[in-house]
Design a protein around this motif. Structure first.
Motif: not given
Length: 332
Positions: A111-133
């Motif tokens: 989960s962490a390995e995938l999220l490391e690649t996802v979080v930068p793309y979701l920054r500023g979107t509605g899911e950015g906060e949830n993804a970072l947490y």
């Protein structure tokens, strides 16, 4: 078609270490895996490795056991293949979906390995906060507390009024507290945990986790007090080696008593201070002896006033008797 009579001059197992090769040979001789190996051959997914191993076996009985074993291994292989496929996917939504799936199935590292690649793309979107947490929680659940603390801090800094800010502040310190090092080691994680937990209490004094944070702070401070006790003890045991280490024991001990007034190590630290004053007075030159025995006497009174029934009372009384005998003009 399998050709059992074909000779293979080079073994694919030659690339393995002797120990690994021996273990593989042992496993391959087991009748319980032979049916599975034949299935690998038929599925054409095994390549040259399968050709080699199927030449060394014959299909025998144990059909039900083989079916069960082969199914289990194929499921594991399928799972690994799925993760590798998702890792290589260019679809951010798919990777994020699988990251949540892996977290919910307790596969926190994936989960962490995938999220490391996802979080930068979701920054500023509605899911950015949830993804970072979720990334911070994945690190935390995987017991990677230092990385978790960094991401929790990034979360509550980026989203100071976010949905999870209170929890992020708490778990940032809580995770670091789980890494509290041995008192003899560097205490940087301890100091950082104290800072994070203190900030949490400053921001959320009425939180339901405030009591737990307070207890954690006390435990962390006790660890630091223990470290100071070990330092004082070291200075005292060094004595007059090279130079007067008793002075260092007194300074370190008094600072510790000031910094950790409620520590369970307070009596031991104070006694080392008293003992160091005794050693200095006992070995003093005559010109400074009166001053030093009076300092020893005053420290004795401070010590017994705080620990009248303490475990060191007998030795403390002995120090006082020594000082009393040497003090001139006892009535002041």
């Amino acid at each position: 078609t399998i050709d059992p009579g074909r000779n293979m001059t080079t073994s694919p197992l030659s690339n393995f270490s002797p120990l690994s090769s021996s273990l593989l040979h042992f496993v391959l001789e087991s009748t319980t895996v032979r049916w599975f190996l034949l299935r690998l051959w038929i599925s054409k997914k095994s390549g040259i490795f399968a050709r080699y191993i199927t030449q060394r076996i014959m299909i025998r009985k144990h059909y039900p056991a083989c079916i069960l074993l082969s199914t289990l291994i194929l499921l594991i292989a399928s799972s690994c293949g799925e993760y590798m496929r998702v890792q290589q996917s260019t679809d951010v939504t798919e990777r994020y979906s699988y990251a949540k799936k892996y977290y919910n199935t307790e596969k926190y590292k994936q989960s962490a390995e995938l999220l490391e690649t996802v979080v930068p793309y979701l920054r500023g979107t509605g899911e950015g906060e949830n993804a970072l947490y979720l990334l911070a929680k994945s690190y935390y659940a995987d017991k990677n507390y230092r990385e978790a603390a960094d991401v929790f801090e990034k979360y509550y800094t980026t989203y100071p009024n976010g949905e999870y800010t209170e929890l992020a502040r708490f778990y940032s310190g809580y995770g670091l507290a789980q890494q509290m090092p041995d008192p003899r080691l560097d205490q940087e994680p301890t100091y950082r945990a104290i800072k994070e937990l203190q900030l949490f209490l400053d921001f959320y004094p009425q939180s339901e986790k405030a009591e737990e944070a307070t207890q954690l702070l006390f435990d962390l401070q006790e660890n630091l007090a223990r470290k100071e006790l070990l330092n004082v003890e070291l200075y005292y045991n060094l004595g007059n080696y090279i130079f007067n280490n008793y002075e260092s024991a007194i300074i370190t001990g008094r600072n510790a008593l000031k910094d950790y007034p409620y520590s369970k190590y307070k009596e031991d630290i104070h006694f080392y201070v008293l003992s160091s004053l005794y050693e200095i007075a006992k070995n003093s030159v005559e010109s400074k002896k009166q001053e030093r025995v009076r300092t020893l006497r005053d420290e004795y009174f401070a010590f017994v006033n705080e620990f009248p029934e303490g475990k060191h009372r007998k030795d403390a009384d002995r120090y006082y008797d020594f000082a009393y005998r040497l003090i001139e003009d006892k009535v002041e």
